[in-house]
Each structure stands twice: as C-alpha cells, then as structure tokens.
Design a protein around this motif. Structure first.
Motif, PDB file in Angstrom:
ATOM      1  N   CYS A   1       6.540   6.737  -6.439  1.00 56.00           N
ATOM      2  CA  CYS A   1       6.266   5.211  -5.982  1.00 56.00           C
ATOM      3  C   CYS A   1       7.566   4.322  -6.397  1.00 56.00           C
ATOM      4  CB  CYS A   1       4.982   4.873  -6.644  1.00 56.00           C
ATOM      5  SG  CYS A   1       5.162   4.731  -8.532  1.00 56.00           S
TER       6      CYS A   1
ATOM      7  N   ASN B   1       0.783  -1.064   0.156  1.00 56.36           N
ATOM      8  CA  ASN B   1      -0.099  -0.014   0.018  1.00 56.36           C
ATOM      9  C   ASN B   1       0.822   1.252   0.075  1.00 56.36           C
ATOM     10  OD1 ASN B   1      -2.677   0.819  -0.228  1.00 56.36           O
ATOM     11  ND2 ASN B   1      -2.473   1.815   2.069  1.00 56.36           N
ATOM     12  N   ARG B   2       1.954   1.342  -0.052  1.00 60.07           N
ATOM     13  CA  ARG B   2       3.012   2.377   0.073  1.00 60.07           C
ATOM     14  C   ARG B   2       2.898   3.181  -1.241  1.00 60.07           C
ATOM     15  NH1 ARG B   2       8.864   0.397   2.603  1.00 60.07           N
ATOM     16  NH2 ARG B   2       7.978  -0.651   4.444  1.00 60.07           N
TER      17      ARG B   2
ATOM     18  N   GLU C   1      -0.424   5.306  -1.015  1.00 64.68           N
ATOM     19  CA  GLU C   1      -0.286   6.408  -0.172  1.00 64.68           C
ATOM     20  C   GLU C   1       0.567   7.636  -0.941  1.00 64.68           C
ATOM     21  OE1 GLU C   1       1.402   4.774   3.493  1.00 64.68           O
ATOM     22  OE2 GLU C   1      -0.514   4.006   4.081  1.00 64.68           O
ATOM     23  N   ARG C   2       1.582   7.086  -1.535  1.00 65.74           N
ATOM     24  CA  ARG C   2       2.651   7.987  -2.021  1.00 65.74           C
ATOM     25  C   ARG C   2       2.192   8.816  -3.447  1.00 65.74           C
ATOM     26  NH1 ARG C   2       7.312  10.196  -0.293  1.00 65.74           N
ATOM     27  NH2 ARG C   2       9.369   9.748  -1.360  1.00 65.74           N
TER      28      ARG C   2
END
Length: 278
Positions: free
Chosen positions: A237, A206-207, A210-211
């Motif tokens: 990302c 999920n990074r 969020e990014r």
C-alpha cells in the motif's frame, strides 16, 4: 559450501543429513501441495472436516512457515548475502503454480538462498527450470513483482530463522500457503514492519484497500480506516498511495521470527531498515 544462519548472524555449515532430508522434501513438495490443495478445496474439509486441517497445521509444524516482509527488507537481505561469503542465489518457477497447473502473473519468481540452493539443485537438476542469478537481477525482479502485487515471504523450516531457505513472492490466488493462511491462520506471520498512516494525507482513493491482501484497510464514509492488527507489513500500500500518506515503521514488541535481522545487521550494506519509508 551449504550454510545456515546461526543465532548471532554468522554462517554455519549444514550437515549432510539435513541436506538429504530437505532434498527429499523438495522432491515430494509438488505432490504434497496437490494433496493439500484438494483437501482445502473440498467442501468436506472446508466444512465439518475443517478440524482435520487445523490438526494437520499444528502437527506438520516442521514444514516451511512464512514471514511477510517488504520488498526493501528482502533487498536488504540480498545485500547482506552478497557480503557474507555465501552469495549464491537461484531463481526458479513458483512451486505452487507448477504443482497445481495454474498461472497468475510471473512464473519464474522463487528465490532460493543459502543451503537451499544446494537442495534445489539436487532435487530439480538441470531440467528443473532453475538458474543462478546475480543479486542485482534478484533485486530487479523483486521490484517488478512488487508492481505485480506479489508479497515477499521468507520461508524457514523447523520454525527457525537459521533454516531460512527461500524467498517466495506470493500472489493471492494460486499461492497455497497464502490461501491456507486465509482459511486456517497460523501459516504466515506478520513481518518486522507495520504501516503508519497519516489520516490528514489520505484522500480515500481506495487503492490501498484494493492492494492489501490481508484486509487491513477498508473505506468508511470516503476515508480509509486502518486496522493495525491485520497489517503484515508487506508495504504494497505504501508503493500504491498517491499522496504518500503511508510509510513503514518498525513493529514494536515483536518477537524475532524468520527474517534474519542479526544477519542483515552484520553483513548488510547499511543498517537494516526500509527504503520505502520517507
């Protein structure tokens, strides 16, 4: 000498009239930003008055428009600038943060280049918080701002590559062009690169979701779904992905916009590409 970039990537002198007109704009820019910010935040203009904002977006096409690029693309440009004969770089406060009285992360992050350096020296003077920095300092700043989540954006006047004057490092909360684009569209353009995703390598952490500031990634049943139509090629990302499942590749079928590819190819230390790719 104040320069712009010609179609073939060579530098051309800028006339006194253009310097004068752009200096007037630079002096009035904070006021323009405050007016536009109030309009965008008004319930009237976000509702029934939204067509007025859309009309203004179309009619004010002489104002700077932006193209999103990766950090490495921006650094490639700075390398080319160093070799071009016009290597002056000025760093100063983010005009949106100063004009709107809001802070989000680093304040001193606006990089002005080419004829824009003379414009902003005239407009801001000794008390404008601007200073000349080296290419190495500018590239180090870009790296730090990437970690902060800022997006390098090349802004040009008159919707022309040749009149590119500033590299803003846009955040998602204060930056007015970024917020205007989210509300109206048509202010920012995707850059020369796009993400290539290896779904086998993605573990759904999920990074990247969020990014991403443009909603190109979403998590579905524990796996990331990538929407290429929403990818602007900033590469944030890529630097975030723990499994290296992402890389930047050149965007096919893209028309030339503000990032001066011919200039970078002519003067760059290496062929224009992106070091964030494997």
């Amino acid at each position: 000498m104040a320069h712009r970039i010609a179609e073939d990537g060579k530098l051309e002198d800028v006339g006194k009239l253009q310097l004068f007109i752009h200096t007037l704009f630079a002096r009035s820019e904070p006021t323009i930003l405050r007016i536009l910010d109030r309009m965008m935040e008004s319930d009237l203009f976000r509702g029934r008055g939204r067509p007025i904002l859309l009309f203004m977006r179309e009619r004010l096409d002489f104002l700077p428009r932006g193209e999103v690029v990766s950090t490495q693309r921006a650094k490639d440009f700075l390398d080319a600038l160093s070799n071009s004969g016009d290597s002056k770089i000025i760093v100063g406060p983010c005009v949106c943060q100063e004009a709107l009285g809001r802070r989000e992360g680093t304040l001193i992050k606006e990089l002005t280049v080419l004829y824009g350096t003379e414009v902003y020296e005239r407009a801001k003077g000794d008390e404008g918080g601007i200073r000349v920095i080296s290419s190495a300092e500018a590239k180090g700043l870009l790296d730090r701002l990437r970690e902060e989540g800022c997006i390098p954006t090349f802004y040009a006047c008159l919707q022309s590559t040749g009149w590119m004057v500033v590299i803003c490092n846009c955040d998602g909360k204060v930056c007015l062009p970024k917020r205007a684009h989210q509300l109206l569209g048509g202010v920012l353009s995707p850059g020369p690169d796009i993400i290539s995703l290896s779904t086998d390598g993605c573990r759904g952490c999920n990074r990247c979701v969020e990014r991403c500031s443009f909603g190109a990634n979403r998590l579905v049943n524990g796996r990331v779904v990538f929407d290429p139509d929403r990818c602007y090629g900033c590469g944030l990302c890529v630097s975030t992905c723990p499994t290296k499942a992402r890389r930047l590749v050149e965007r096919r079928g893209r028309a030339k916009l503000y990032y001066p590819i011919a200039f970078v190819a002519k003067y760059g230390s290496r062929a224009a590409g992106d070091g964030e790719r494997p």
